[in-house]
Design a protein around this motif. Sequence first.
Motif, mmCIF file in Angstrom:
data_model
loop_
_atom_site.group_PDB
_atom_site.id
_atom_site.type_symbol
_atom_site.label_atom_id
_atom_site.label_comp_id
_atom_site.label_asym_id
_atom_site.label_seq_id
_atom_site.Cartn_x
_atom_site.Cartn_y
_atom_site.Cartn_z
ATOM 1 N N VAL A 1 47.858 13.173 -54.813
ATOM 2 C CA VAL A 1 47.292 14.517 -54.974
ATOM 3 C C VAL A 1 46.626 14.983 -53.683
ATOM 4 O O VAL A 1 46.821 16.123 -53.241
ATOM 5 C CB VAL A 1 46.293 14.536 -56.146
ATOM 6 N N GLU A 2 45.846 14.126 -53.055
ATOM 7 C CA GLU A 2 45.172 14.532 -51.820
ATOM 8 C C GLU A 2 46.170 14.809 -50.705
ATOM 9 O O GLU A 2 46.006 15.757 -49.926
ATOM 10 C CB GLU A 2 44.178 13.447 -51.406
ATOM 11 N N MET A 3 47.217 13.992 -50.610
ATOM 12 C CA MET A 3 48.228 14.200 -49.577
ATOM 13 C C MET A 3 48.948 15.534 -49.786
ATOM 14 O O MET A 3 49.114 16.316 -48.844
ATOM 15 C CB MET A 3 49.248 13.057 -49.598
ATOM 16 N N THR A 4 49.361 15.814 -51.013
ATOM 17 C CA THR A 4 50.102 17.052 -51.284
ATOM 18 C C THR A 4 49.198 18.275 -51.190
ATOM 19 O O THR A 4 49.635 19.341 -50.770
ATOM 20 C CB THR A 4 50.784 16.981 -52.662
ATOM 21 N N ASN A 5 47.917 18.130 -51.562
ATOM 22 C CA ASN A 5 46.968 19.239 -51.396
ATOM 23 C C ASN A 5 46.833 19.639 -49.934
ATOM 24 O O ASN A 5 46.828 20.830 -49.589
ATOM 25 C CB ASN A 5 45.586 18.845 -51.928
ATOM 26 N N ARG A 6 46.678 18.636 -49.078
ATOM 27 C CA ARG A 6 46.543 18.928 -47.637
ATOM 28 C C ARG A 6 47.769 19.670 -47.128
ATOM 29 O O ARG A 6 47.667 20.603 -46.328
ATOM 30 C CB ARG A 6 46.353 17.630 -46.853
ATOM 31 N N PHE A 7 48.920 19.248 -47.589
ATOM 32 C CA PHE A 7 50.164 19.830 -47.098
ATOM 33 C C PHE A 7 50.319 21.285 -47.530
ATOM 34 O O PHE A 7 50.572 22.165 -46.708
ATOM 35 C CB PHE A 7 51.347 19.000 -47.615
ATOM 36 N N ILE A 8 50.152 21.561 -48.820
ATOM 37 C CA ILE A 8 50.424 22.913 -49.330
ATOM 38 C C ILE A 8 49.329 23.903 -48.928
ATOM 39 O O ILE A 8 49.585 25.097 -48.753
ATOM 40 C CB ILE A 8 50.596 22.892 -50.869
ATOM 41 N N SER A 9 48.106 23.408 -48.733
ATOM 42 C CA SER A 9 46.979 24.304 -48.458
ATOM 43 C C SER A 9 47.013 24.903 -47.061
ATOM 44 O O SER A 9 46.190 25.764 -46.741
ATOM 45 C CB SER A 9 45.655 23.561 -48.671
ATOM 46 N N LYS A 10 47.944 24.460 -46.226
ATOM 47 C CA LYS A 10 48.025 25.030 -44.880
ATOM 48 C C LYS A 10 48.624 26.430 -44.874
ATOM 49 O O LYS A 10 48.605 27.109 -43.856
ATOM 50 C CB LYS A 10 48.822 24.093 -43.973
ATOM 51 N N ASN A 11 49.155 26.855 -46.006
ATOM 52 C CA ASN A 11 49.622 28.235 -46.141
ATOM 53 C C ASN A 11 48.402 29.113 -46.436
ATOM 54 O O ASN A 11 47.790 28.993 -47.497
ATOM 55 C CB ASN A 11 50.639 28.333 -47.288
ATOM 56 N N PRO A 12 48.019 29.992 -45.517
ATOM 57 C CA PRO A 12 46.788 30.770 -45.707
ATOM 58 C C PRO A 12 46.854 31.765 -46.859
ATOM 59 O O PRO A 12 45.807 32.199 -47.350
ATOM 60 C CB PRO A 12 46.627 31.497 -44.361
ATOM 61 N N ALA A 13 48.069 32.120 -47.303
ATOM 62 C CA ALA A 13 48.193 33.096 -48.377
ATOM 63 C C ALA A 13 48.039 32.462 -49.751
ATOM 64 O O ALA A 13 47.787 33.159 -50.732
ATOM 65 C CB ALA A 13 49.545 33.818 -48.287
ATOM 66 N N GLN A 14 48.220 31.141 -49.846
ATOM 67 C CA GLN A 14 48.144 30.481 -51.145
ATOM 68 C C GLN A 14 46.744 30.609 -51.742
ATOM 69 O O GLN A 14 45.744 30.611 -51.030
ATOM 70 C CB GLN A 14 48.490 28.995 -51.020
ATOM 71 N N ILE A 15 46.698 30.700 -53.064
ATOM 72 C CA ILE A 15 45.417 30.744 -53.767
ATOM 73 C C ILE A 15 44.767 29.367 -53.671
ATOM 74 O O ILE A 15 45.404 28.351 -53.953
ATOM 75 C CB ILE A 15 45.629 31.154 -55.243
ATOM 76 N N LYS A 16 43.529 29.336 -53.272
ATOM 77 C CA LYS A 16 42.845 28.062 -53.052
ATOM 78 C C LYS A 16 42.570 27.358 -54.384
ATOM 79 O O LYS A 16 42.088 27.962 -55.340
ATOM 80 C CB LYS A 16 41.532 28.271 -52.292
ATOM 81 N N LYS A 17 42.890 26.078 -54.424
ATOM 82 C CA LYS A 17 42.608 25.232 -55.588
ATOM 83 C C LYS A 17 42.148 23.872 -55.091
ATOM 84 O O LYS A 17 42.533 23.438 -54.006
ATOM 85 C CB LYS A 17 43.861 25.056 -56.465
ATOM 86 N N ALA A 18 41.344 23.197 -55.892
ATOM 87 C CA ALA A 18 40.885 21.848 -55.545
ATOM 88 C C ALA A 18 41.426 20.886 -56.596
ATOM 89 O O ALA A 18 40.709 20.470 -57.509
ATOM 90 C CB ALA A 18 39.358 21.802 -55.496
ATOM 91 N N ILE A 19 42.696 20.557 -56.494
ATOM 92 C CA ILE A 19 43.339 19.704 -57.488
ATOM 93 C C ILE A 19 42.777 18.289 -57.391
ATOM 94 O O ILE A 19 42.679 17.715 -56.305
ATOM 95 C CB ILE A 19 44.868 19.684 -57.300
ATOM 96 N N ARG A 20 42.406 17.742 -58.537
ATOM 97 C CA ARG A 20 41.873 16.391 -58.611
ATOM 98 C C ARG A 20 42.879 15.497 -59.329
ATOM 99 O O ARG A 20 43.419 15.865 -60.368
ATOM 100 C CB ARG A 20 40.545 16.371 -59.365
ATOM 101 N N GLY A 21 43.096 14.304 -58.778
ATOM 102 C CA GLY A 21 44.088 13.400 -59.341
ATOM 103 C C GLY A 21 43.491 12.365 -60.265
ATOM 104 O O GLY A 21 42.278 12.307 -60.497
ATOM 105 N N LEU A 22 44.364 11.511 -60.790
ATOM 106 C CA LEU A 22 43.941 10.367 -61.579
ATOM 107 C C LEU A 22 43.248 9.368 -60.654
ATOM 108 O O LEU A 22 43.328 9.488 -59.427
ATOM 109 C CB LEU A 22 45.163 9.741 -62.246
ATOM 110 N N PRO A 23 42.568 8.367 -61.213
ATOM 111 C CA PRO A 23 41.907 7.380 -60.341
ATOM 112 C C PRO A 23 42.861 6.798 -59.313
ATOM 113 O O PRO A 23 44.062 6.641 -59.561
ATOM 114 C CB PRO A 23 41.438 6.316 -61.340
ATOM 115 N N ALA A 24 42.323 6.474 -58.148
ATOM 116 C CA ALA A 24 43.150 5.973 -57.052
ATOM 117 C C ALA A 24 43.866 4.694 -57.459
ATOM 118 O O ALA A 24 43.303 3.824 -58.120
ATOM 119 C CB ALA A 24 42.281 5.708 -55.821
#
Length: 698
Positions: A424-447
């Motif tokens: 989740v953290e890896m994919t969040n970092r990747f997709i969030s680089k698009n400035p137009a995307q709506i900001k979300k703080a997705i939280r994953g299952l335990p590591a």
Amino acid sequence: MPAVQKHKARNEDDDPIVVRGHALDRQQASVVRDESFTQLVVAGAGTGKTTTLIGKVKHLVEHDHVEPKRMLMISLTNNSVADLKKAVMAEFGDGFGADIMTIHALGNRILRKKPCIGSQRSKLIGRICDELVQTDRRSAEHMMTYIDGLRQTSFSYLSYNGKSIGNRGLRAVADALFQCGIACEYTRPVYSETGSKPGFLTVDDKKGLSFKIYSDDSKVAEAGRDPEEAWSILRSKKVPLKKVNVNDLASNIIQAWGERIPESLGALISRCKCTGMSIRDLLRANGRNPTSARGDAEAKIKLLDRVWDMYSMECAQNDLADYEDMVIQSTGMVSRGGFPGKRYDVVLIDEYQDVSRILVELVKALRGVMRFRLFCVGDDWQSIYSFSGGDVWQMFEFERIWAGWGTMKVSRIEKTYRSPKQIVEMTNRFISKNPAQIKKAIRGLPASRVPPVQLLPVSGDKDIAEMIANRLERVEPEASVFVIGRTRKDLYVLGYGNGPFAFSGNGLESGSMDIVYREYDETTKEWTAVRTLRYLTAHSSKGLEADYVFLIADRERGGFPNDVEDDISVLFAGRGEGIEYAEERRVFYVAMTRARKRLFLINRIGSEGIALSSDSPFMSEIIADNEAMLERSTPVCPVCDGPMVIRESAKKTFYGCRDYPACRGTRPFKGLRSCLRRPAVQRRMLVEEAHAFRIISL
């Protein structure tokens, strides 16, 4: 006088909301209880969008006393509607009165069940195309330009004869034969433990022509670089080189390709309708292109114009409507004061990130008449259907579009129930680089105790099947497995014939195919089926999930990012999002977020030749942003810096260089002996984890 007992005031917001057997989390429950007249729920992958939608319906019925028959639930495809109906039935039982349908079905009902052309559209467009090319030379020439354009994008492996031929040289020869009216058969290459056999073409006709042409012929290799060399090969085989005329050639290709050409032209017509682009708009947009790019695009637009005109005439004469017509015509009817049909108090729309402009216009027209509450749920990070009219800006600008309709709330549900924290953290970092995307703080299952992302570096296509097979040996038998590629072409790197993977059928259906993983028995000299897994294109994987996902993440074969854009599609260029490959970034994100337990990223090593590098800008970004995790999960040869694979000898398990015997580099495998003393089931799990990640000391 009895003592006065003090009781804490009961707050019904403290009561859990149970949907589909599970209590909703805090954000889901807040969304469900919200009383705003217009709601948008921005949801992440795996956060329970459908569960939240069903929870909203339950709250509307039980708390707000909305009658089910006064509720409309809209989803965008027949498959997603079927899934939604199944979820509603599971929660409320049979006979729940809400209407659940596609927007096209709603438009059809407003138009009083106007006959739908439906699945017959491709047949009608195919007949129109054949009639045009047989009767008009200019249309036939335009059709050949259109076909050659398709072969540069969607159907690069397809010969004129309709057969998929991966080798460029053989494909050029097959094309030349087809232009001369001569049939040929194609035999795919065979890969086996003992050696490989090249693919070849066979010609054997009634006129005495009989020969084979093999892919490993040096002249065939030349034809792969220059298709004109194919004619020299045919001359050497004494083939009479008399081409059929362009009218017959175009007609023959249309027949050989089945519904591919009419489906492609039909999709273009649909896209024009969804986006409001006319033929004049396309020509005007093409006029802004560089001079060198205008000619072919203009020929294709003129072909589209003729086909669209004849198609519209046929529909009008037979009182037929296609899916887009149903939406557009019903919007016009409602806007002019026509009867809108059944009235609703609440409308709920699923997959809002993929709505088209015309869908929103119909909902706005209906709302102007009925004044219903509106509840929408979607994930802009997964908006990947612009090619079929989807417009992510309808979600980006939701508040502006629906302003003036009473109270409004934009909420988020951000806890995913699918993937562990690291993915989740890896994919969040990747997709969030698009400035137009709506900001979300997705939280994953335990590591996960071991890194759930592993980089599988390969030096070429031939390594991919072996690398996947190598890891499958350590995947538990009951686990679900996806292999995901960017396009259908990625399927072919898994090989044909006597290799570890066997295919069912001749090609992908709807972007998906079951494939069988097999192991070679040295004693019997036969392959034994071990498990079935599924190949999916990135688009067809949306909405699905599996325990283990192998993502073919390189840039070859039109991979990630796919920047092979047809010269008509570029004329539909949407509004910029402030980053290159915005939608391709979302496609890659969708593919990565299918994994529940572990994600394997298959990456072609970069031009510098080391494992932690890539020629794909997406993979370069992933590696740079997640270097620590990927370094720990990916063994690199200490001699040549190349990729390593798990190897076993009679005495030990170790990592060996993929290029053995040219390179004999190895790395140790720690702790194997101590784990052999564990109970069988636990031992298997520990060995699998250690094999895959090389970081556990047992």
